[in-house]
Scaffold this motif. Structure first.
Motif: not given
Length: 256
Positions: A40-46, A63-71
């Motif tokens: 999975r890919f965990t990303i924090g946004l601003s 990218t494999s978009w379904d593996k993303w978690l966005l914070f």
């Protein structure tokens, strides 16, 4: 967490357009690397210009978009319909333009008062990082304000010293709106990678104060303890720096 800190990688490019391109190339590379390594890919946004760069460039990456978690590194305590909502910007800019779905965004509850909203958001993050003393995000994308603040961590504010919680409430933000929730420095500095991206002469003085003079401002307190730190700047934003050669041994594969 270890106490070893990696020096910042500084990437100076010609233009704001190139800043956005390099940023999205970084996200593409780290997302694919994380998915291959951890599933999975965990990303924090601003918000701010970071949101503009990402919403403009991410729809074209592979990218494999379904593996993303966005914070969210921080968020303003306003309804999602409000233009001050960072989530609103990304929802409009990425959902429908990429395969990302609403449920992949881990959002605050804007109906709670600020202390309860911070506690609720921490619980949501803990649910995604079970059995962790501190979460380890793959990538945190951070902005820098004109006063040197990052996330909603402002110069001179007591939250700069917060060491006990993952997410803190702030009800006296010097920048409106006053009520926000923010990741704390132990969370930020535990990431695999933290990155800033900025352009324009208006950033040059503060960039020099932080990267050149080492002034103790919040953006300069972003120092991952066991990860990478990257500043992507255009020539205008870097114009007051005396730049050493870029460290090519770190992140070079995605910043050609």
């Amino acid at each position: 967490m270890t106490s070893t800190k990696s020096p910042a990688v500084r990437k100076v490019v010609e233009s704001e357009k190139e800043v956005a391109k390099q940023l999205c190339t970084l996200v593409e590379h780290l997302s694919n690397e994380a998915i291959e390594a951890r599933g999975r890919f965990t990303i924090g946004l601003s918000g701010g210009s970071m949101a503009k760069f990402l919403c403009g460039g991410l729809p074209s990456i592979q990218t494999s978009w379904d593996k993303w978690l966005l914070f969210f590194c921080d968020e303003r305590l306003v309804p999602f319909s409000n233009d001050d909502s960072t989530y609103k910007i990304y929802q409009a800019g990425l959902v429908g333009k990429t395969p990302l779905k609403d449920e992949q965004f881990v959002t605050i509850n804007p109906d709670l008062e600020v202390q309860a909203a911070a506690k609720d958001y921490e619980e949501k993050i803990r649910d995604k990082f079970p059995d962790s003393d501190w979460p380890r995000f793959d990538l945190l994308l951070l902005g820098m304000g004109p006063d040197g603040h990052t996330a909603s961590l402002f110069p001179g504010h007591p939250l700069l010293d917060e060491q006990s919680v993952w997410v803190a409430a702030i009800s006296d933000s010097p920048k409106p709106p006053p009520c926000r929730v923010t990741m704390t420095f132990p969370v930020i500095n535990n990431a695999h990678c933290c990155a800033f991206a900025m352009a324009g002469e208006g950033k040059a003085d503060m960039v020099k104060r932080i990267l050149g003079d080492g002034e103790a401002l919040p953006s300069g307190m972003v120092q991952p303890t066991d990860g990478e730190l990257l500043w992507i700047l255009d020539k205008s934003a870097a114009s007051k720096l005396s730049l050493p050669p870029t460290r090519k041994e770190c992140l070079s594969c995605c910043l050609q």
